[in-house]
Write a protein that holds these residues in place. Structure first.
Motif, PDB file in Angstrom:
ATOM      1  N   ILE A 147      57.732  40.632  29.711  1.00  0.00           N
ATOM      2  CA  ILE A 147      56.381  40.804  30.366  1.00  0.00           C
ATOM      3  C   ILE A 147      56.335  39.789  31.531  1.00  0.00           C
ATOM      4  CG2 ILE A 147      55.205  41.816  28.582  1.00  0.00           C
ATOM      5  CD1 ILE A 147      53.788  39.198  27.893  1.00  0.00           C
ATOM      6  N   TYR A 148      55.396  40.027  32.543  1.00  0.00           N
ATOM      7  CA  TYR A 148      55.010  38.822  33.340  1.00  0.00           C
ATOM      8  C   TYR A 148      53.627  38.774  33.664  1.00  0.00           C
ATOM      9  CZ  TYR A 148      54.444  41.658  37.628  1.00  0.00           C
ATOM     10  OH  TYR A 148      54.053  42.454  38.680  1.00  0.00           O
ATOM     11  N   GLU A 149      52.903  37.619  33.472  1.00  0.00           N
ATOM     12  CA  GLU A 149      51.632  37.509  33.751  1.00  0.00           C
ATOM     13  C   GLU A 149      51.196  36.776  35.217  1.00  0.00           C
ATOM     14  OE1 GLU A 149      49.756  35.570  30.099  1.00  0.00           O
ATOM     15  OE2 GLU A 149      51.874  35.694  29.628  1.00  0.00           O
ATOM     16  N   ASN A 150      50.529  37.309  35.937  1.00  0.00           N
ATOM     17  CA  ASN A 150      50.129  36.692  37.086  1.00  0.00           C
ATOM     18  C   ASN A 150      48.912  35.687  36.978  1.00  0.00           C
ATOM     19  OD1 ASN A 150      50.757  36.949  40.190  1.00  0.00           O
ATOM     20  ND2 ASN A 150      48.634  37.315  40.083  1.00  0.00           N
ATOM     21  N   LEU A 151      48.960  34.519  36.883  1.00  0.00           N
ATOM     22  CA  LEU A 151      48.098  33.615  36.795  1.00  0.00           C
ATOM     23  C   LEU A 151      47.402  32.918  37.948  1.00  0.00           C
ATOM     24  CD1 LEU A 151      50.402  31.206  34.389  1.00  0.00           C
ATOM     25  CD2 LEU A 151      48.899  33.319  33.688  1.00  0.00           C
ATOM     26  N   LEU A 152      47.879  32.926  39.099  1.00  0.00           N
ATOM     27  CA  LEU A 152      47.300  32.604  40.374  1.00  0.00           C
ATOM     28  C   LEU A 152      47.883  33.273  41.430  1.00  0.00           C
ATOM     29  CD1 LEU A 152      45.241  30.496  41.734  1.00  0.00           C
ATOM     30  CD2 LEU A 152      47.449  29.175  42.221  1.00  0.00           C
ATOM     31  N   GLU A 153      47.084  33.655  42.531  1.00  0.00           N
ATOM     32  CA  GLU A 153      47.620  33.993  43.852  1.00  0.00           C
ATOM     33  C   GLU A 153      46.785  33.461  44.850  1.00  0.00           C
ATOM     34  OE1 GLU A 153      49.028  38.390  45.547  1.00  0.00           O
ATOM     35  OE2 GLU A 153      48.579  38.051  43.346  1.00  0.00           O
ATOM     36  N   SER A 154      47.427  33.109  45.941  1.00  0.00           N
ATOM     37  CA  SER A 154      46.657  32.436  47.009  1.00  0.00           C
ATOM     38  C   SER A 154      47.472  32.896  48.650  1.00  0.00           C
ATOM     39  CB  SER A 154      46.710  31.050  47.044  1.00  0.00           C
ATOM     40  OG  SER A 154      47.613  30.305  47.332  1.00  0.00           O
ATOM     41  N   GLY A 155      47.110  32.418  49.409  1.00  0.00           N
ATOM     42  CA  GLY A 155      47.787  32.684  50.784  1.00  0.00           C
ATOM     43  C   GLY A 155      49.150  31.809  50.852  1.00  0.00           C
ATOM     44  N   ILE A 156      49.233  30.879  49.933  1.00  0.00           N
ATOM     45  CA  ILE A 156      50.472  29.942  50.165  1.00  0.00           C
ATOM     46  C   ILE A 156      51.275  30.101  48.721  1.00  0.00           C
ATOM     47  CG2 ILE A 156      49.526  28.451  51.943  1.00  0.00           C
ATOM     48  CD1 ILE A 156      49.003  26.507  49.439  1.00  0.00           C
ATOM     49  N   CYS A 157      50.993  30.515  47.740  1.00  0.00           N
ATOM     50  CA  CYS A 157      51.716  30.608  46.519  1.00  0.00           C
ATOM     51  C   CYS A 157      51.300  31.673  45.642  1.00  0.00           C
ATOM     52  CB  CYS A 157      51.851  29.192  46.120  1.00  0.00           C
ATOM     53  SG  CYS A 157      50.224  28.977  45.074  1.00  0.00           S
ATOM     54  N   LYS A 158      51.985  32.015  44.671  1.00  0.00           N
ATOM     55  CA  LYS A 158      51.679  32.780  43.387  1.00  0.00           C
ATOM     56  C   LYS A 158      52.412  32.174  42.239  1.00  0.00           C
ATOM     57  CE  LYS A 158      52.199  37.199  43.635  1.00  0.00           C
ATOM     58  NZ  LYS A 158      52.521  38.669  43.821  1.00  0.00           N
ATOM     59  N   VAL A 159      51.531  31.940  41.284  1.00  0.00           N
ATOM     60  CA  VAL A 159      52.332  31.626  39.909  1.00  0.00           C
ATOM     61  C   VAL A 159      52.295  32.679  38.835  1.00  0.00           C
ATOM     62  CG1 VAL A 159      51.798  29.877  38.033  1.00  0.00           C
ATOM     63  CG2 VAL A 159      50.976  29.398  40.487  1.00  0.00           C
ATOM     64  N   LYS A 160      53.476  32.821  38.218  1.00  0.00           N
ATOM     65  CA  LYS A 160      53.519  33.686  37.009  1.00  0.00           C
ATOM     66  C   LYS A 160      54.366  33.150  35.913  1.00  0.00           C
ATOM     67  CE  LYS A 160      54.981  37.495  40.292  1.00  0.00           C
ATOM     68  NZ  LYS A 160      56.078  38.509  40.587  1.00  0.00           N
ATOM     69  N   LYS A 161      53.921  33.657  34.790  1.00  0.00           N
ATOM     70  CA  LYS A 161      54.525  33.315  33.655  1.00  0.00           C
ATOM     71  C   LYS A 161      55.529  34.473  33.189  1.00  0.00           C
ATOM     72  CE  LYS A 161      53.824  32.366  28.604  1.00  0.00           C
ATOM     73  NZ  LYS A 161      52.771  32.348  27.723  1.00  0.00           N
ATOM     74  N   ILE A 162      56.626  34.399  33.067  1.00  0.00           N
ATOM     75  CA  ILE A 162      57.612  35.336  32.861  1.00  0.00           C
ATOM     76  C   ILE A 162      58.328  34.916  31.270  1.00  0.00           C
ATOM     77  CG2 ILE A 162      59.621  36.481  33.432  1.00  0.00           C
ATOM     78  CD1 ILE A 162      59.297  35.710  36.177  1.00  0.00           C
TER      79      ILE A 162
END
Length: 83
Positions: free
Chosen positions: A17-32
């Motif tokens: 699974i992957y969890e999208n934790l944060l998304e912005s115009g400059i980055c994305k943070v996922k927990k995989i």
């Protein structure tokens, strides 16, 4: 200054699974989370780099054809265009 937006969601894949934790115009943070004995596809991104941290367990990673094993707290930088 860009405002970060949180778009929390989880998606299941055959490998885990992957969890999208944060998304912005400059980055994305996922927990995989990868299931034991499973693997992600061998891929590349021309326009973005990636920063990975092994949070738990071990990860065997193929980066530009070279296979390496990483353990908890190891950090991997994958530059744009790398496979």
């Amino acid at each position: 200054m860009r405002k970060d937006t949180t778009k929390n969601y989880t998606e299941s894949r055959p490998w885990g699974i992957y969890e999208n934790l944060l998304e912005s115009g400059i980055c994305k943070v996922k927990k995989i989370t990868v299931k034991p004995k499973q693997r992600l596809s061998y891929q590349y991104h021309n326009k973005r780099s990636e920063h990975w941290v092994v949070v738990q367990g071990k990860a065997k990673i193929t980066l530009d054809g070279k296979i390496s094993t990483f353990v908890q707290n190891d950090y991997i930088y994958i530059k744009a265009g790398s496979k």
